[in-house]
Design an enzyme around this catalytic site. Structure first.
Site, mmCIF file in Angstrom:
data_model
loop_
_atom_site.group_PDB
_atom_site.id
_atom_site.type_symbol
_atom_site.label_atom_id
_atom_site.label_comp_id
_atom_site.label_asym_id
_atom_site.label_seq_id
_atom_site.Cartn_x
_atom_site.Cartn_y
_atom_site.Cartn_z
ATOM 1 N N LYS A 120 -24.779 27.689 40.109
ATOM 2 C CA LYS A 120 -23.938 26.595 39.597
ATOM 3 C C LYS A 120 -23.793 25.543 40.694
ATOM 4 O O LYS A 120 -22.701 25.058 41.001
ATOM 5 C CB LYS A 120 -22.576 27.139 39.150
ATOM 6 C CG LYS A 120 -21.715 26.150 38.359
ATOM 7 C CD LYS A 120 -22.308 25.772 37.018
ATOM 8 C CE LYS A 120 -21.335 24.858 36.243
ATOM 9 N NZ LYS A 120 -21.946 24.355 34.982
ATOM 10 N N ASP B 72 -24.259 42.585 32.155
ATOM 11 C CA ASP B 72 -23.590 43.193 31.004
ATOM 12 C C ASP B 72 -24.042 42.525 29.705
ATOM 13 O O ASP B 72 -24.294 43.192 28.693
ATOM 14 C CB ASP B 72 -22.066 43.077 31.143
ATOM 15 C CG ASP B 72 -21.486 44.114 32.088
ATOM 16 O OD1 ASP B 72 -22.261 44.811 32.762
ATOM 17 O OD2 ASP B 72 -20.246 44.231 32.156
#
Length: 359
Positions: free
Chosen positions: A189, A250
């Site tokens: 980011k 996940d």
């Protein structure tokens, strides 16, 4: 190649930990018998059991055993429920990662035959997650936590990104990509976190330049989350910082089929710890319905890691046999646990996997 018995330390943890570690040992015993492996297992208490006995969830003596072992099988822990650190509430997972310098968290997300992926397209990727720094409050400071409150109305969190940490996780990702489809996707980011993710990107690009045979691309974390849903099959090895990797792995595992199937290895230059991706699930503890696939797969990863490091072909073959056994058992609806739509209990599923390994 080592000639002595491998020494594995088994830490059952909390919640469903004792049940799924027992299932994992069934698989490892079956693999050891088939491939004539010498593995000695020792056990130690962590988590609530250790806290009740000695006042801490992670005794120093357990760490010393982990440090001396060839590998560790770590069950899930209920660390979010532990008391403050000053009252003995240490996160065993975090402590092992820091103190054994397990900088690489290797998390594969792979769809299994007969168990469809959530988004329709089969997935086979690996998230390589930096494991020892980032935004995690227990890993960003030498003394004290990385979160603090200067006033009752202000909470601050520190993020730690180092050149060494960024470089070595990138190296791990590119080495792994050379064993697979030769593609690395770096997730960041840096358009917002220009300094910290900027340093991470600088280091990853420098490593990429040393691997001209591996395709390299970059994606922003928010775009990456969406792209995994759209078509995760386009990705091979994903390398990223700690928190991004935790979340994306996940997501990828659930898209591939189920988080309950997601294996995970914490690896450093000297030590390896097998650990399921999922938590301790205290709501189903003791009911013999937990799916042990994640920890069984993690133990297979530990065997493969040790086999590669020690040039021990039988360890690698045993790892492959465990994975193949999981594939066969999961593919049959009659031998699935309830979370996968089946009826088998944890122990019966483990017996089915062990039988498949022994064939």
């Amino acid at each position: 190649m080592t000639t002595g018995a491998l020494q594995f330390l088994v830490l059952e943890g909390d919640g469903i930990g004792p049940e799924i570690t027992a299932a994992t040992l069934d698989a490892l015993h079956a693999a050891a018998e088939r491939f004539a492996l010498r593995i000695a297992f020792s056990h130690a208490d962590i988590g609530w059991a250790a806290h009740r006995a000695v006042g801490t969830t992670f005794p120093d003596a357990v760490f010393e055993k982990a440090k001396a072992a060839d590998g560790v099988i770590l069950g899930p822990v209920s660390h979010n429920e532990y008391p403050p650190r000053a009252e003995g509430g240490l996160n065993p997972s975090g402590e092992l990662r820091k103190r054994l310098d397990l900088y690489a968290n290797i998390r594969p997300a792979r769809s299994r035959e007969g168990f469809p992926p959530r988004c329709g397209v089969p997935v086979d990727l690996i998230v390589v997650r930096e494991n020892t720094e980032g935004f995690y409050a227990d890993r960003s400071m030498h003394v004290g936590p990385g979160e603090f409150m200067p006033t009752p109305d202000l909470a601050l969190a520190m993020r730690k990104i180092t050149r060494n940490g960024s470089t070595r996780i990138a190296e791990a990702a590119f080495k792994l990509a050379r064993q697979r489809r030769r593609k690395v996707t770096c997730v960041h980011k840096a358009n917002v976190l220009r300094v910290s993710d900027g340093l991470y990107l600088e280091c990853t690009r420098a490593v990429a330049a040393r691997y001209p045979d591996v395709a390299y691309e970059e994606r922003l974390i928010d775009a990456m989350a969406a792209l995994l849903v759209r078509d995760a099959s386009q990705f091979d090895v994903i390398v990223t910082t700690n928190m991004y990797g935790d979340i994306l792995s996940d997501e990828a595992s659930e898209i591939a089929g189920s988080l309950g199937l997601a294996a995970s290895l914490n690896a450093g230059s000297e030590h390896g710890v097998a650990q399921a991706q999922h938590g301790s699930a205290p709501d189903i503890a003791g009911r013999n319905i937990a799916n042990p696939s994640s920890l069984i797969g993690s133990a297979a990863m530990l065997l493969a890691w040790l086999g590669q490091r020690r040039n021990h072909k039988a360890l690698e073959e045993a790892a492959q046999a465990i994975e193949a056994a999981l594939d066969r058992v999961i593919a049959d609806p009659a031998t699935r646990t309830p979370d996968m739509g089946g009826t088998l209990g944890t122990d019966a599923f483990a017996a089915a996997v062990a039988k498949a390994i022994s064939r």
